[in-house]
Each structure stands twice: as structure tokens, then as C-alpha cells.
Design a protein around this motif. Structure first.
Motif, PDB file in Angstrom:
ATOM      1  N   ARG A   1      40.934  42.295  29.846  1.00 37.46           N
ATOM      2  CA  ARG A   1      39.561  42.812  29.882  1.00 37.46           C
ATOM      3  C   ARG A   1      38.747  42.095  30.953  1.00 37.46           C
ATOM      4  O   ARG A   1      38.043  42.728  31.747  1.00 37.46           O
ATOM      5  N   LEU A   2      38.842  40.767  30.990  1.00 38.76           N
ATOM      6  CA  LEU A   2      38.099  39.997  31.991  1.00 38.76           C
ATOM      7  C   LEU A   2      38.545  40.343  33.411  1.00 38.76           C
ATOM      8  O   LEU A   2      37.717  40.428  34.327  1.00 38.76           O
ATOM      9  N   ALA A   3      39.842  40.556  33.607  1.00 43.08           N
ATOM     10  CA  ALA A   3      40.356  40.930  34.931  1.00 43.08           C
ATOM     11  C   ALA A   3      39.792  42.287  35.354  1.00 43.08           C
ATOM     12  O   ALA A   3      39.397  42.470  36.512  1.00 43.08           O
ATOM     13  N   LYS A   4      39.737  43.230  34.413  1.00 43.86           N
ATOM     14  CA  LYS A   4      39.181  44.558  34.734  1.00 43.86           C
ATOM     15  C   LYS A   4      37.700  44.450  35.073  1.00 43.86           C
ATOM     16  O   LYS A   4      37.222  45.111  35.992  1.00 43.86           O
ATOM     17  N   GLU A   5      36.963  43.602  34.323  1.00 42.25           N
ATOM     18  CA  GLU A   5      35.539  43.417  34.600  1.00 42.25           C
ATOM     19  C   GLU A   5      35.316  42.858  35.996  1.00 42.25           C
ATOM     20  O   GLU A   5      34.344  43.196  36.656  1.00 42.25           O
ATOM     21  N   LYS A   6      36.218  41.999  36.459  1.00 44.13           N
ATOM     22  CA  LYS A   6      36.111  41.399  37.789  1.00 44.13           C
ATOM     23  C   LYS A   6      36.771  42.268  38.859  1.00 44.13           C
ATOM     24  O   LYS A   6      36.860  41.876  40.019  1.00 44.13           O
ATOM     25  N   ARG A   7      37.285  43.441  38.443  1.00 48.23           N
ATOM     26  CA  ARG A   7      37.985  44.379  39.333  1.00 48.23           C
ATOM     27  C   ARG A   7      39.216  43.755  39.964  1.00 48.23           C
ATOM     28  O   ARG A   7      39.557  44.037  41.120  1.00 48.23           O
ATOM     29  N   GLU A   8      39.878  42.883  39.208  1.00 44.40           N
ATOM     30  CA  GLU A   8      41.130  42.274  39.657  1.00 44.40           C
ATOM     31  C   GLU A   8      42.285  43.108  39.102  1.00 44.40           C
ATOM     32  O   GLU A   8      42.914  42.763  38.115  1.00 44.40           O
ATOM     33  N   VAL A   9      42.512  44.260  39.760  1.00 44.92           N
ATOM     34  CA  VAL A   9      43.541  45.206  39.325  1.00 44.92           C
ATOM     35  C   VAL A   9      44.377  45.623  40.524  1.00 44.92           C
ATOM     36  O   VAL A   9      43.945  45.510  41.668  1.00 44.92           O
ATOM     37  N   ASP A  10      45.586  46.118  40.236  1.00 46.67           N
ATOM     38  CA  ASP A  10      46.431  46.596  41.338  1.00 46.67           C
ATOM     39  C   ASP A  10      46.113  48.062  41.622  1.00 46.67           C
ATOM     40  O   ASP A  10      45.171  48.623  41.071  1.00 46.67           O
ATOM     41  N   SER A  11      46.900  48.692  42.467  1.00 45.75           N
ATOM     42  CA  SER A  11      46.642  50.082  42.872  1.00 45.75           C
ATOM     43  C   SER A  11      46.769  51.078  41.731  1.00 45.75           C
ATOM     44  O   SER A  11      46.257  52.198  41.816  1.00 45.75           O
ATOM     45  N   ASP A  12      47.440  50.678  40.627  1.00 49.12           N
ATOM     46  CA  ASP A  12      47.559  51.543  39.448  1.00 49.12           C
ATOM     47  C   ASP A  12      46.563  51.167  38.359  1.00 49.12           C
ATOM     48  O   ASP A  12      46.703  51.580  37.209  1.00 49.12           O
ATOM     49  N   SER A  13      45.559  50.367  38.705  1.00 49.12           N
ATOM     50  CA  SER A  13      44.523  49.889  37.777  1.00 49.12           C
ATOM     51  C   SER A  13      45.067  48.988  36.674  1.00 49.12           C
ATOM     52  O   SER A  13      44.479  48.871  35.607  1.00 49.12           O
ATOM     53  N   ILE A  14      46.208  48.355  36.918  1.00 48.11           N
ATOM     54  CA  ILE A  14      46.775  47.402  35.966  1.00 48.11           C
ATOM     55  C   ILE A  14      46.171  46.031  36.268  1.00 48.11           C
ATOM     56  O   ILE A  14      46.199  45.587  37.421  1.00 48.11           O
ATOM     57  N   PRO A  15      45.607  45.366  35.253  1.00 49.01           N
ATOM     58  CA  PRO A  15      44.980  44.059  35.500  1.00 49.01           C
ATOM     59  C   PRO A  15      45.976  43.056  36.070  1.00 49.01           C
ATOM     60  O   PRO A  15      47.138  43.016  35.661  1.00 49.01           O
TER      61      PRO A  15
END
Length: 104
Positions: A62-76
Motif C-alpha cells: 500500500r505504501l509503495a502504491k501511495e509513493k507510486r513505486e510500481v513497475d509497468s504492470d502497476s505491481i508495487p
């Protein structure tokens, strides 16, 4: 009477110190249970430990998604820091261990 593993109990509690020591020495849940059984101290049940780890993983995601730390497939993506060691020594013979330790 409380027993502290640190001079300053606010710094690190005995449970955290025990788990940290077990992990840093290459052990896991089974080794922690073995040591604690010798001194008649109950440990967290495996099922509860797995639930705690899953809760922590979901929080990290959740924290990774909030910081937009995701790969090209939106996986944190979560940064992991690792260190390792391999014992070698020379006392008139050349010795290299067949295993090493990694701490992540």
C-alpha cells in the motif's frame, strides 16, 4: 521482575532483540522456538507469525502504491537491502565454509 536485553528498554524490547538476533545469525522460526523452549519461554505461533508477515507485506505494498513505486504492470516494488558473508580463514590451512549467510 522485568529482564531487559538493552540498557535502554525504550531502544529495543526483548522480543525484537530475540528475533533480530535469530535472523542475523541465519536462524528462523524453528531455531527461535528451539532456543526459547530451553528456557521455557513461549514464542509466537507459526500461524500468527504468517498472519503478521502478510499484514506487513500488504502495508508495504500500500505504501509503495501511495509513493507510486510500481513497475509497468502497476505491481508495487519494494526496495530490499541485503548483506552477506562467507567464512574463510587461514590457520596454516586454507579453509572455506561450504555455506554462507545472507541478511535481507
Amino acid at each position: 521482575m522485568p529482564v531487559w536485553s538493552e540498557k535502554d528498554p525504550e531502544k529495543i524490547d526483548v522480543n525484537t532483540a530475540a528475533v533480530s538476533g535469530t535472523i542475523s545469525s541465519g536462524g528462523g522460526q524453528a531455531q527461535l522456538e528451539e532456543v526459547f523452549s530451553a528456557v521455557d519461554v513461549p514464542v509466537i505461533p507459526t500461524v500468527e507469525a504468517l498472519e503478521e508477515m502478510q499484514t506487513a507485506a500488504l502495508k508495504e505494498a500500500r505504501l509503495a502504491k501511495e509513493k507510486r513505486e510500481v513497475d509497468s504492470d502497476s505491481i508495487p516494488t519494494i526496495m530490499a537491502v541485503a548483506d552477506d558473508c562467507w567464512s574463510k580463514r587461514s590457520y596454516r590451512t586454507n579453509y572455506t565454509a561450504v555455506s554462507g549467510v545472507v541478511c535481507t
